[in-house]
Design a protein around this motif. Structure first.
Motif, PDB file in Angstrom:
ATOM      1  N   ALA A  24       0.823  -1.211   0.000  1.00  0.00           N
ATOM      2  CA  ALA A  24       0.000   0.000   0.000  1.00  0.00           C
ATOM      3  C   ALA A  24       0.859   1.262   0.000  1.00  0.00           C
ATOM      4  O   ALA A  24       0.518   2.255  -0.648  1.00  0.00           O
ATOM      5  N   LEU A  25       1.987   1.231   0.705  1.00  0.00           N
ATOM      6  CA  LEU A  25       2.876   2.402   0.722  1.00  0.00           C
ATOM      7  C   LEU A  25       3.421   2.709  -0.668  1.00  0.00           C
ATOM      8  O   LEU A  25       3.531   3.875  -1.048  1.00  0.00           O
ATOM      9  N   SER A  26       3.768   1.687  -1.432  1.00  0.00           N
ATOM     10  CA  SER A  26       4.259   1.900  -2.798  1.00  0.00           C
ATOM     11  C   SER A  26       3.176   2.528  -3.661  1.00  0.00           C
ATOM     12  O   SER A  26       3.440   3.437  -4.445  1.00  0.00           O
ATOM     13  N   PHE A  27       1.953   2.056  -3.523  1.00  0.00           N
ATOM     14  CA  PHE A  27       0.816   2.606  -4.257  1.00  0.00           C
ATOM     15  C   PHE A  27       0.677   4.092  -3.950  1.00  0.00           C
ATOM     16  O   PHE A  27       0.538   4.933  -4.848  1.00  0.00           O
ATOM     17  N   ALA A  28       0.737   4.444  -2.653  1.00  0.00           N
ATOM     18  CA  ALA A  28       0.601   5.842  -2.251  1.00  0.00           C
ATOM     19  C   ALA A  28       1.778   6.682  -2.749  1.00  0.00           C
ATOM     20  O   ALA A  28       1.594   7.833  -3.160  1.00  0.00           O
ATOM     21  N   ALA A  29       2.985   6.123  -2.725  1.00  0.00           N
ATOM     22  CA  ALA A  29       4.156   6.861  -3.201  1.00  0.00           C
ATOM     23  C   ALA A  29       4.041   7.170  -4.691  1.00  0.00           C
ATOM     24  O   ALA A  29       4.378   8.268  -5.140  1.00  0.00           O
ATOM     25  N   VAL A  40       0.431  16.041   1.478  1.00  0.00           N
ATOM     26  CA  VAL A  40       0.397  15.936   2.936  1.00  0.00           C
ATOM     27  C   VAL A  40       0.325  14.452   3.283  1.00  0.00           C
ATOM     28  O   VAL A  40      -0.576  13.750   2.825  1.00  0.00           O
ATOM     29  N   TRP A  41       1.295  13.973   4.083  1.00  0.00           N
ATOM     30  CA  TRP A  41       1.368  12.558   4.459  1.00  0.00           C
ATOM     31  C   TRP A  41       1.202  12.476   5.970  1.00  0.00           C
ATOM     32  O   TRP A  41       2.056  12.940   6.723  1.00  0.00           O
ATOM     33  N   ILE A  42       0.105  11.895   6.414  1.00  0.00           N
ATOM     34  CA  ILE A  42      -0.250  11.851   7.829  1.00  0.00           C
ATOM     35  C   ILE A  42      -0.092  10.426   8.353  1.00  0.00           C
ATOM     36  O   ILE A  42      -0.562   9.482   7.732  1.00  0.00           O
ATOM     37  N   SER A  43       0.557  10.305   9.514  1.00  0.00           N
ATOM     38  CA  SER A  43       0.670   8.989  10.152  1.00  0.00           C
ATOM     39  C   SER A  43       0.545   9.144  11.658  1.00  0.00           C
ATOM     40  O   SER A  43       0.788  10.215  12.209  1.00  0.00           O
ATOM     41  N   GLU A  44       0.158   8.066  12.293  1.00  0.00           N
ATOM     42  CA  GLU A  44       0.039   8.071  13.744  1.00  0.00           C
ATOM     43  C   GLU A  44       1.426   7.997  14.383  1.00  0.00           C
ATOM     44  O   GLU A  44       2.350   7.423  13.809  1.00  0.00           O
ATOM     45  N   VAL A  91      -3.617  14.065  -0.262  1.00  0.00           N
ATOM     46  CA  VAL A  91      -3.483  13.814   1.168  1.00  0.00           C
ATOM     47  C   VAL A  91      -3.443  12.307   1.361  1.00  0.00           C
ATOM     48  O   VAL A  91      -4.342  11.596   0.901  1.00  0.00           O
ATOM     49  N   VAL A  92      -2.382  11.826   2.000  1.00  0.00           N
ATOM     50  CA  VAL A  92      -2.231  10.402   2.315  1.00  0.00           C
ATOM     51  C   VAL A  92      -2.334  10.259   3.824  1.00  0.00           C
ATOM     52  O   VAL A  92      -1.662  10.986   4.561  1.00  0.00           O
ATOM     53  N   ALA A  93      -3.176   9.338   4.290  1.00  0.00           N
ATOM     54  CA  ALA A  93      -3.310   9.095   5.730  1.00  0.00           C
ATOM     55  C   ALA A  93      -3.115   7.611   6.004  1.00  0.00           C
ATOM     56  O   ALA A  93      -3.834   6.781   5.454  1.00  0.00           O
ATOM     57  N   GLU A  94      -2.123   7.290   6.835  1.00  0.00           N
ATOM     58  CA  GLU A  94      -1.881   5.919   7.267  1.00  0.00           C
ATOM     59  C   GLU A  94      -2.734   5.665   8.506  1.00  0.00           C
ATOM     60  O   GLU A  94      -2.529   6.313   9.530  1.00  0.00           O
ATOM     61  N   LEU A  95      -3.674   4.745   8.404  1.00  0.00           N
ATOM     62  CA  LEU A  95      -4.612   4.488   9.494  1.00  0.00           C
ATOM     63  C   LEU A  95      -4.432   3.079  10.035  1.00  0.00           C
ATOM     64  O   LEU A  95      -4.073   2.161   9.302  1.00  0.00           O
ATOM     65  N   SER A  96      -4.743   2.902  11.331  1.00  0.00           N
ATOM     66  CA  SER A  96      -4.513   1.605  11.970  1.00  0.00           C
ATOM     67  C   SER A  96      -5.783   0.815  12.213  1.00  0.00           C
ATOM     68  O   SER A  96      -5.718  -0.366  12.535  1.00  0.00           O
ATOM     69  N   GLY A  97      -6.940   1.445  12.049  1.00  0.00           N
ATOM     70  CA  GLY A  97      -8.179   0.748  12.361  1.00  0.00           C
ATOM     71  C   GLY A  97      -9.261   0.998  11.331  1.00  0.00           C
ATOM     72  O   GLY A  97      -9.019   1.576  10.267  1.00  0.00           O
TER      73      GLY A  97
END
Length: 198
Positions: A24-29, A40-44, A91-97
């Motif tokens: 998924a990270l490669s797709f977003a990159a 904007v790249w957002i992560s927890e 805007v990319v957001a890495e989510l955990s749930g």
């Protein structure tokens, strides 16, 4: 009838899309590299921070604005604010749930208002019904790599020989499909490859 790859990527503008899978990270990159303007790249906070220099093969690291959030709720609020502002191209957001229907709808409204596209990197099965599309991105082992599939195949003729399977598993227009792709850094585009021929 199969859907043509070019009709769905780049992603539909001013909508929120979801991606799951081991790549998924490669797709977003790649999407970041194809976006116009800042990303904007957002992560927890508990996640490792993405290294902009590590994405240089896909996008200009100078265009990335990294944001850290204390939890998923804050990450979603940050994504909504960034989308609504219209100041970024992506805007990319890495989510955990799981993304709830209300949160998903709020992100869609914010994306439309700001004319900005969102990519939510989600765990498998954690998507929202409000998402425009949901993708599963998985890395395919290189044909010449050892049977473990752990060793990457070297670059050939200046091209990264990593292949991904991009499966469109949810689509509001109703058509689902999948493609085997690779990134051509020289041409700065995604190439659809023959699965049999590599």
């Amino acid at each position: 009838m199969s859907l043509k790859f070019s009709s769905v990527f780049p992603l539909k503008h001013a909508r929120a899309h979801e991606v799951c899978g081991d790549s998924a990270l490669s797709f977003a990159a790649i999407a970041a590299g194809m976006a116009k303007g800042a990303v904007v790249w957002i992560s927890e906070d508990w996640r490792p921070t993405v290294n902009p220099e590590g994405l240089a093969a896909y996008c200009d690291p100078g265009r990335l604005l990294l944001t850290r959030a204390g939890n998923q709720l804050t990450a979603l609020a940050s994504a909504e604010t960034a989308l609504r502002s219209g100041a970024a191209g992506l805007v990319v957001a890495e989510l955990s749930g799981t993304v709830g229907l209300t949160e998903g709808r709020r992100l869609q409204l914010a994306a439309e208002a700001g004319r900005t596209t969102a990519i939510l990197l989600i765990p498998e099965g954690a998507g929202s019904n409000a998402a425009e599309t949901r993708w599963r991105s998985t890395c395919l082992p290189a044909q010449s790599a050892p049977s473990s599939g752990l060793a990457p195949e070297p670059r050939q003729n200046g091209h990264d020989s990593t292949h991904w399977r991009w499966s469109l598993i949810k689509n509001k227009i109703g058509t689902l499909s999948e493609w085997v792709v690779r990134w051509d850094a020289a041409a700065h585009r995604v190439i659809v490859v023959s699965e049999a021929g590599g």
